[in-house]
Design a protein around this motif. Structure first.
Motif, PDB file in Angstrom:
ATOM      1  N   VAL A   1       6.840 -21.678   1.099  1.00 16.44           N
ATOM      2  CA  VAL A   1       6.704 -21.507   2.541  1.00 16.44           C
ATOM      3  C   VAL A   1       7.732 -22.379   3.256  1.00 16.44           C
ATOM      4  N   GLY A   2       8.459 -21.764   4.165  1.00 16.98           N
ATOM      5  CA  GLY A   2       9.485 -22.487   4.907  1.00 16.98           C
ATOM      6  C   GLY A   2      10.870 -22.368   4.313  1.00 16.98           C
ATOM      7  N   GLN A   3      10.960 -21.791   3.089  1.00 19.87           N
ATOM      8  CA  GLN A   3      12.248 -21.599   2.436  1.00 19.87           C
ATOM      9  C   GLN A   3      12.714 -20.150   2.607  1.00 19.87           C
ATOM     10  N   ASP A   4      14.028 -19.916   2.446  1.00 21.77           N
ATOM     11  CA  ASP A   4      14.580 -18.576   2.591  1.00 21.77           C
ATOM     12  C   ASP A   4      14.998 -17.946   1.273  1.00 21.77           C
ATOM     13  N   SER A   5      15.071 -18.738   0.220  1.00 23.67           N
ATOM     14  CA  SER A   5      15.554 -18.218  -1.061  1.00 23.67           C
ATOM     15  C   SER A   5      14.445 -18.253  -2.109  1.00 23.67           C
ATOM     16  N   PRO A   6      14.585 -17.436  -3.146  1.00 26.41           N
ATOM     17  CA  PRO A   6      13.563 -17.406  -4.203  1.00 26.41           C
ATOM     18  C   PRO A   6      13.465 -18.734  -4.947  1.00 26.41           C
ATOM     19  N   GLU A   7      12.271 -19.055  -5.410  1.00 30.27           N
ATOM     20  CA  GLU A   7      12.089 -20.203  -6.287  1.00 30.27           C
ATOM     21  C   GLU A   7      12.876 -19.950  -7.567  1.00 30.27           C
ATOM     22  N   GLU A   8      13.574 -20.957  -8.028  1.00 27.78           N
ATOM     23  CA  GLU A   8      14.443 -20.802  -9.195  1.00 27.78           C
ATOM     24  C   GLU A   8      13.678 -20.259 -10.400  1.00 27.78           C
ATOM     25  N   GLY A   9      14.254 -19.249 -11.035  1.00 29.48           N
ATOM     26  CA  GLY A   9      13.685 -18.697 -12.260  1.00 29.48           C
ATOM     27  C   GLY A   9      12.552 -17.715 -12.061  1.00 29.48           C
ATOM     28  N   THR A  10      12.257 -17.309 -10.809  1.00 29.27           N
ATOM     29  CA  THR A  10      11.121 -16.410 -10.584  1.00 29.27           C
ATOM     30  C   THR A  10      11.527 -14.984 -10.215  1.00 29.27           C
ATOM     31  N   LEU A  11      12.822 -14.718 -10.066  1.00 32.56           N
ATOM     32  CA  LEU A  11      13.275 -13.387  -9.657  1.00 32.56           C
ATOM     33  C   LEU A  11      13.136 -12.399 -10.813  1.00 32.56           C
ATOM     34  N   GLU A  12      12.434 -11.296 -10.551  1.00 32.52           N
ATOM     35  CA  GLU A  12      12.270 -10.222 -11.531  1.00 32.52           C
ATOM     36  C   GLU A  12      12.740  -8.909 -10.898  1.00 32.52           C
ATOM     37  N   ARG A  13      13.567  -8.178 -11.599  1.00 35.35           N
ATOM     38  CA  ARG A  13      14.043  -6.881 -11.113  1.00 35.35           C
ATOM     39  C   ARG A  13      13.406  -5.779 -11.950  1.00 35.35           C
ATOM     40  N   PHE A  14      13.117  -4.659 -11.318  1.00 34.57           N
ATOM     41  CA  PHE A  14      12.380  -3.618 -12.021  1.00 34.57           C
ATOM     42  C   PHE A  14      12.652  -2.237 -11.441  1.00 34.57           C
ATOM     43  N   VAL A  15      12.107  -1.234 -12.127  1.00 33.42           N
ATOM     44  CA  VAL A  15      12.093   0.152 -11.652  1.00 33.42           C
ATOM     45  C   VAL A  15      10.635   0.571 -11.598  1.00 33.42           C
ATOM     46  N   ILE A  16      10.253   1.252 -10.522  1.00 35.41           N
ATOM     47  CA  ILE A  16       8.856   1.660 -10.347  1.00 35.41           C
ATOM     48  C   ILE A  16       8.792   3.076  -9.797  1.00 35.41           C
ATOM     49  N   ASP A  17       7.759   3.797 -10.181  1.00 35.59           N
ATOM     50  CA  ASP A  17       7.562   5.179  -9.743  1.00 35.59           C
ATOM     51  C   ASP A  17       6.716   5.183  -8.463  1.00 35.59           C
ATOM     52  N   ILE A  18       7.335   5.568  -7.346  1.00 34.76           N
ATOM     53  CA  ILE A  18       6.624   5.675  -6.065  1.00 34.76           C
ATOM     54  C   ILE A  18       7.056   6.976  -5.392  1.00 34.76           C
ATOM     55  N   PRO A  19       6.135   7.892  -5.092  1.00 35.40           N
ATOM     56  CA  PRO A  19       6.496   9.149  -4.432  1.00 35.40           C
ATOM     57  C   PRO A  19       7.213   8.903  -3.104  1.00 35.40           C
ATOM     58  N   THR A  20       8.113   9.796  -2.742  1.00 33.06           N
ATOM     59  CA  THR A  20       8.874   9.641  -1.497  1.00 33.06           C
ATOM     60  C   THR A  20       7.982   9.697  -0.275  1.00 33.06           C
ATOM     61  N   SER A  21       6.830  10.349  -0.401  1.00 29.92           N
ATOM     62  CA  SER A  21       5.913  10.480   0.737  1.00 29.92           C
ATOM     63  C   SER A  21       4.978   9.284   0.895  1.00 29.92           C
ATOM     64  N   SER A  22       5.017   8.341  -0.037  1.00 33.27           N
ATOM     65  CA  SER A  22       4.086   7.215  -0.014  1.00 33.27           C
ATOM     66  C   SER A  22       4.330   6.315   1.191  1.00 33.27           C
ATOM     67  N   LYS A  23       3.240   5.820   1.792  1.00 30.23           N
ATOM     68  CA  LYS A  23       3.341   4.885   2.911  1.00 30.23           C
ATOM     69  C   LYS A  23       3.900   3.531   2.472  1.00 30.23           C
ATOM     70  N   VAL A  24       3.882   3.293   1.177  1.00 28.12           N
ATOM     71  CA  VAL A  24       4.406   2.038   0.662  1.00 28.12           C
ATOM     72  C   VAL A  24       5.900   1.916   0.938  1.00 28.12           C
ATOM     73  N   VAL A  25       6.611   3.037   0.913  1.00 25.44           N
ATOM     74  CA  VAL A  25       8.054   3.006   1.185  1.00 25.44           C
ATOM     75  C   VAL A  25       8.360   3.371   2.631  1.00 25.44           C
ATOM     76  N   GLN A  26       7.331   3.751   3.383  1.00 26.34           N
ATOM     77  CA  GLN A  26       7.498   4.093   4.795  1.00 26.34           C
ATOM     78  C   GLN A  26       6.345   3.513   5.617  1.00 26.34           C
ATOM     79  N   PRO A  27       6.190   2.189   5.616  1.00 18.71           N
ATOM     80  CA  PRO A  27       5.060   1.576   6.329  1.00 18.71           C
ATOM     81  C   PRO A  27       5.226   1.679   7.847  1.00 18.71           C
ATOM     82  N   THR A  28       4.097   1.798   8.540  1.00 18.85           N
ATOM     83  CA  THR A  28       4.095   1.852  10.002  1.00 18.85           C
ATOM     84  C   THR A  28       3.009   0.928  10.535  1.00 18.85           C
TER      85      THR A  28
END
Length: 329
Positions: A290-317
């Motif tokens: 909290v209060g920082q702008d960058s990731p904690e060292e060693g915690t960055l994880e990159r991934f691929v995930i299946d999310i439909p294009t119609s999902s509100k997760v990728v289009q939140p309002t």
């Protein structure tokens, strides 16, 4: 008050004092016995930075590392639901029945402590080792391992029921939830779209969510919790290896969640979709103090995930969180 009443009052006070003392004494005795039975007495999670799990079968070997206030297995977040079980089962490991106080080489071999099934090494924050516990073969009833701290040291039985998690491969212990938090513990939830903050939701003393800022007021806690559960239910399809360098694009949607028991917030970011499979989307997650702008060292994880294009997760309002009830009872 006559003399008899005075004597009775003193007797009652004396008995009450003795009862209180005996309860505390019993608690102190029980705590001493508990600590004496542990291989790593008086050790808590906050005192430890690394736990190494060595197995006779290499498929079950891994290293646990504490980063921020979370545990990682290798380069990935340890399954939140199994963190306490795995870490505590090692740090609170205890010996029950002594088999040999000073075993011979033959006796160590008989219990397979010369070639153990597991070796559990605990390393403190300063880098020093607290020691390594060897777990040999199981007892005939299969409920215990034979355990030993050092060669030539005491051989005792060690409860096996707390160590069932050791029989899981690292892949089974990795946290796959898109947003790995305990929903009920979330106190702050932010949604960002294309670099702009869409909303910031704060849980107040009455356990209700409110939009930060006086203009919007209360949110619908059912909708907020439903959305958080939707994020938690989505599972990462595949984590990217460090050497993989795909073009992930800019951050389209960012979710930030902070739970009450942590000084860190979990950040999940969704990028562009995978060109050859449009139902897949690139993403990353990390811890951020909290209060920082960058990731904690060693915690960055990159991934691929299946999310439909119609999902509100990728289009939140905003409407997904607003309280539209005419009256709240």
């Amino acid at each position: 008050m006559n003399r008899t009443h005075i004597i009775l009052s003193v007797a009652v006070l004396a008995l009450a004092s003795f009862y209180v003392w005996s309860k505390f004494h019993k608690m102190e005795t029980t705590e001493r016995e508990y600590q004496a039975a542990r291989y790593f007495p008086h050790t808590e999670e906050k005192d430890v930075t690394t736990i190494k799990v060595f197995s006779k079968d290499p498929k079950f070997e891994y290293v646990l590392t504490r980063k921020g206030d979370q545990w990682y297995i290798g380069q990935h977040l340890l399954d939140v639901s199994q963190t306490h079980q795995l870490v505590s089962s090692v740090l609170e490991l205890n010996h029950e029945r002594q088999m040999f106080a000073e075993p011979t080489d033959k006796e160590e071999s008989e219990f397979r402590l010369d070639d153990p099934q597991y070796r559990l090494t605990v390393i403190k924050n300063d880098g020093s080792e607290l020691g390594t516990v060897k777990l040999g073969k199981r007892t005939p009833d299969y409920n215990h391992f034979y355990g030993q701290m050092t060669k030539g040291g005491e051989i005792s039985t060690v409860p096996a029921y707390t160590l069932g998690v050791l029989e899981k491969q690292p892949k089974e212990l990795t946290e796959e939830a898109l947003l790995p938090v305990e929903v009920a513990a979330v106190e702050l939830f932010e949604v960002w779209v294309k670099g702009e903050k869409l909303c910031s939701l704060e849980k107040r003393d009455d356990k209700k969510f409110f939009f930060q800022g006086k203009d919007r007021g209360r949110a619908d806690e059912t909708r907020v919790e439903g959305f958080l559960n939707q994020l938690k239910d989505l599972k990462v399809g595949r984590f990217l290896d460090p050497e993989e360098k795909p073009t992930m694009g800019d951050v389209r949607v960012k979710y930030l969640a902070k739970v009450g028991y942590s000084e860190y917030q979990v950040v999940t970011e969704l990028m562009q979709r995978v060109a050859v499979k449009r139902q897949l989307i690139y993403g990353q997650r990390y811890l951020q103090k909290v209060g920082q702008d960058s990731p904690e060292e060693g915690t960055l994880e990159r991934f691929v995930i299946d999310i439909p294009t119609s999902s509100k997760v990728v289009q939140p309002t905003l409407e997904a969180f607003e309280d539209r009830r005419a009256a709240v009872i």
